[in-house]
Structures are given as C-alpha cells and as structure tokens.
Design an enzyme around this catalytic site. Structure first.
Site, short mmCIF file in Angstrom:
data_model
loop_
_atom_site.label_atom_id
_atom_site.label_comp_id
_atom_site.label_asym_id
_atom_site.label_seq_id
_atom_site.Cartn_x
_atom_site.Cartn_y
_atom_site.Cartn_z
N ASP A 243 14.52 -31.08 85.03
CA ASP A 243 15.82 -31.75 85.04
C ASP A 243 16.52 -31.57 86.40
OD1 ASP A 243 17.88 -33.22 83.89
OD2 ASP A 243 17.89 -32.05 82.04
N ARG B 202 11.75 -40.17 85.01
CA ARG B 202 12.83 -40.88 84.32
C ARG B 202 13.39 -41.95 85.25
NH1 ARG B 202 15.88 -37.99 80.41
NH2 ARG B 202 17.66 -39.20 81.11
N ASP C 52 20.55 -40.74 80.45
CA ASP C 52 20.14 -40.35 79.10
C ASP C 52 20.30 -41.48 78.10
OD1 ASP C 52 19.81 -37.91 80.26
OD2 ASP C 52 21.07 -36.82 78.85
C1 GLA Z 1 19.66 -33.93 80.74
C2 GLA Z 1 18.40 -34.71 80.43
C3 GLA Z 1 18.24 -34.81 78.93
C4 GLA Z 1 18.17 -33.44 78.31
C5 GLA Z 1 19.40 -32.64 78.69
C6 GLA Z 1 19.28 -31.18 78.28
O1 GLA Z 1 20.80 -34.60 80.35
O2 GLA Z 1 18.45 -35.97 81.02
O3 GLA Z 1 17.08 -35.55 78.60
O4 GLA Z 1 17.02 -32.79 78.76
O5 GLA Z 1 19.62 -32.66 80.09
O6 GLA Z 1 20.36 -30.43 78.71
#
Ligand code: GLA
Length: 469
Positions: free
Chosen positions: A226, A277, A281
């Site tokens: 991340d 990614r 999210d």
């Molecule tokens: C970020 C990531 C998510 C998840 C959260 C966990 O927002 O993009 O997919 O892993 O962190 O804290």
C-alpha cells in the site's frame, strides 16, 4: 447513436498475430517455462515505451531521492543510496523471477472489503475451509490474503521484525501459512511503502529487505503493498525497493502494487510486480463499480501474463449490489483480466452469490491464455449509457462480448456491429450465452442485439464460423 469503433480497431488490429504467437509459444515447448513467458512479454506494446523511458526516469528519481534523503537523516541517506542502486539494478533484473508468477490473473480472497480491521486468524482459517467446501478453490480461487491490521503496532525490539498481533493472530503468520498451504492454497499478506500502513501498523519503508525476508521465512506467497504515510518520498523508487527486496529472497512472492493509480502504474509497474491498482478504493455501490471499470479500461493494452491491471477487489456478496449488478461486476472484472479476489464472507454465502463467483465459463474468460484485456469498444443510446465491451480469446475465432446497460431504470436493446470487433461485415458467428449456459439457436451475420435490463449485462462468446485464413 455514437459509434465508438476507432478503439476497437486498436484493440483487434493484432489479434491474429498475437494468437499465432501464442500457438508458437505453446509449440515451443513447456508453457510453464520462462521462455513461454518471455515470448508473451515481447508482445506487449507498452514494453518498448517502458524500456525507453526507464533509464532516464530512474536516473532522475535516483537523484531526487538522494537529495531528499540527505535532508531527512543519515539513515534515510543510506537507504536512498541503496535505492539508487536498486533502480539501476532493475534494468538487468526485470522480468525474471516475477514473470513466473501470475501467468493468469490471480484469484482468491482478501479480508478488507468484508472485515476491514477486524480480521483474525480464525476468520482466515474458516475462509480457507469455506473456499474448499464451496468448490471455489477448485475453480481457481487459491490466494487467501490478509489485508491491513494483522501486525502489532511495534516491531520486535530485538530483531526489528514485524510481528503478528497476538490478540488476533495468536499462532503467528507462519502457522497460518502452513494451515492455508495444507488446504492447497496460498497465503497473502499486506504491508505499505510508508512508515505505517493506512491503519497504523508499521510500514516497510526503510525495512524492505528485512520485511521481504520475514515474509519469505513465514512462507507467504503474495504481498499487497500500500501507499499510506509515505513521507512524500518518490513513489516509484519506494515500490522498486520492495520489488528488489522480493527478488532477493528465495521464494516466489506475487507482488501486488497498491498506489491507487496515482502515477499511471501500468506504464512502469510491469517491471516491478505482478499487478497494480489502477484506481482508488472500491466500495459496495454501483457507481463505484462503474467508476473503477472505466478507469481501469484506459490501461487495457498494458495487461499481460505476469502483470495485470487491478481495479480493486470484488464487492459481490457484501449486501448492496443487486443480483444483476453483481453479475455485471463479475463479468466486467473477468473480461478485463482483473484479479478475481472475492471480498465477501465466504463462510456465509447465499446460493446466488456462489453461483456468480463460481461461474466457470466466466472464470475461463478471465483465465484465458491469450491474456488480452477486453475493453469498451462502443457507446450508444441515451447519454451513451449502452455499451459494448469485447476482447479476443486464445482459441481461434473466438471473442468475448459484453452488452452493458448502464441506464438506471429502463431496459434497452444493446447492439454490437461486427465492425466494432474488427470482423468483416459478412462474417457469420454462433453465439453462446455465458450466464444462461446455452448456445443461442441460429447464426448471426453483420450484427447482433439483445435486450438488457438496467444495471445489467449479457455476456457471450462469439465464434466466427466462416473466417477466411
Ligand atoms: C488502502 C487500500 C485498501 C486497503 C486499505 C487498508 O486504502 O487501497 O485496499 O488495503 O488501505 O488499510
């Protein structure tokens, strides 16, 4: 009606060439081998772009990072120098060990969408059991991935290692990996290219080598990485450092970059990892599904064996999507060659959710050996909300087609013309419906249309039966 076919020309231009290369690759010998992957890699048009920009980019970032690090502190300085070397080293290291992983998009489960910070060892074990008992593991869902919140807030004071949270993971990660492996699956873990993860556990920035070695010693198979609390240090270099550290451990670990699409990762992450990614999210809403699909679509031609665009984990079974929306979500992700990481409670799944996640014909599209990410090839209708998405498949003369109605409350006919697919107008096709599991009676020439409910898709395989080769 607005036609969208210029993009389809781009999509399908080299399909036959690609298929021939795939056939060559198979006849070349063992398709599990590196040679197979390298040959597939060479198809990717983005590769040349990456190669040509790589040296300049890495040199520039190396200098920026070095200067910043001198200002921060001497510890950071040492790390930055090491990082600069890593950037240079990657030239030789790209596409070696990482290329062996993720020949098709990864499939499995991730804890975040359903459990967020409440994940426990018990949940992970029960999930592994459920993946087996529901038959999903046999269909390819093999990664069992723990997201954020698995670690203690402090590293071990003596060794500096990350340590599992004793209140929620009392047996530790190695024991959990053993359990998951005993079920024929793989264990994934999570860390962050910053000082802390998004939920505050220690991050791996400045600890990349130790953490990669720790994960390998626990026999972890997958790392989601991340981007929180990153001190505004150069993003690509922070990810390169972990990529390099993973290359130096004696264990293949799938590297999933999660920088939320901030720096167009499709253009550089293929050198570093196995998926990246492309979006912020996801959440359990229809608009989030559509938003992430659209943003992921943009990078379609960078997807390839060993490197996948990731529009984030699935939300099917988490309560908010209708059945039609769930089917649309799964179909789009499958066609886009996205990782199929379910994000629901698989220990309590209704039959409809299981039937969606377990649709073998749709999974086969996702895992197709040609590995071409299907994309949007046509928009039409009110507000351009009737769409056709399509992609070629490995088997000669086969195409996957999605007719997609994004309009809120009305059913509509959605049409695909053969020229949207780059097919000659007088080609004739047979059509199989992947959600009805049946062949449509008859054949079609020139175009096809079907009635599609609001927020829904129809998904087909078209087989051209009179193509001239
Ligand atoms: C970020 C990531 C998510 C998840 C959260 C966990 O927002 O993009 O997919 O892993 O962190 O804290």
């Amino acid at each position: 009606m607005v036609n969208y076919s210029p993009r389809s020309a781009e999509l399908f231009l080299n399909t036959e060439k690609r298929r021939r290369k795939l056939e060559d690759a198979f006849s070349f010998g063992n398709h599990e081998s590196n040679c197979f992957l390298w040959r597939l890699d060479s198809w990717n048009s983005g590769e040349q772009l990456i190669e040509s920009s790589r040296s300049q980019e890495m040199a520039r970032q190396g200098w920026v990072f070095l200067l910043l690090a001198i200002l921060v502190c001497s510890t950071a300085c040492a790390t930055a120098v090491q990082g600069t070397h890593i950037a240079q080293d990657l030239g030789q290291q790209a596409n070696t060990s990482l290329a062996l992983l993720g020949r098709t998009p990864p499939m499995g489960w991730n804890s975040w969408n359903q459990y967020s910070c409440n994940v426990t060892e018990d949940i992970v074990k029960k999930t592994a059991d459920a993946l087996v008992s529901t038959g999903l593991q046999k269909l390819g869902y093999t990664y069992v991935n723990i997201d954020d919140c698995w670690a203690e807030p402090e590293r071990n004071h003596t060794t500096g290692m990350l340590q599992a949270r004793t209140s929620t993971f009392p047996s530790g990660i190695k024991a959990l990996a053993d359990y998951v492996h005993s079920k024929g699956m793989k264990l994934g873990i999570y860390s962050d290219a910053g000082t802390n993860t998004c939920e505050g556990q220690p991050g791996s920035l400045f600890h990349e080598a130790l953490d990669a070695a720790t994960f390998a010693s626990w026999e972890v198979d997958y790392l989601k990485y991340d981007n929180c609390h990153n001190l505004s240090l150069p993003l690509k270099l922070r990810y390169k450092k972990m990529s390099m550290a993973l290359r130096h451990v004696q264990r293949p670990i799938f590297f999933s970059l999660c920088e939320w699409g901030l720096e167009e990762p499709a253009t550089w992450a293929p050198l570093l990892g196995n998926s990246w990614r492309t979006t912020a999210d996801i959440n359990d809403t229809w608009s989030s599904i559509c938003y992430n699909a659209d943003h992921n679509d943009k990078w379609a031609h960078f997807a390839k064996p060993g490197g996948w665009n990731d529009p984030d984990m699935l939300e099917i079974g988490n309560g908010a999507l209708t059945e039609d929306e769930s089917i649309a979500h799964f179909s789009l992700w499958a066609l886009m060659k996205a990782p199929l990481l379910v994000g629901n409670d698989v220990t309590h799944m209704d039959n409809r959710t299981l039937a969606i996640l377990g649709n073998k014909e749709v999974i086969e599209v996702n895992q197709d050996a040609l590995a071409v990410q299907g994309k949007k090839v046509r928009k039409s209708g009110p507000n351009n909300k009737l769409e056709v998405w399509a992609g070629p498949l490995a088997k000669r003369d086969k195409w996957v087609i999605l007719l997609f109605n994004r309009i809120d409350h009305e059913s509509h006919m959605v049409k695909v013309d053969w020229h949207d697919l780059g097919l000659s107008n007088n080609a004739t096709c047979t059509i199989r419906d992947l959600w009805e599991h049946k062949d449509l009676p008859g054949t079609w020439t020139g175009s096809f249309e079907a009635h599609v409910k609001p927020h829904a898709v129809k998904m087909y395989i078209f087989t051209e039966i009179n193509s001239i080769k």
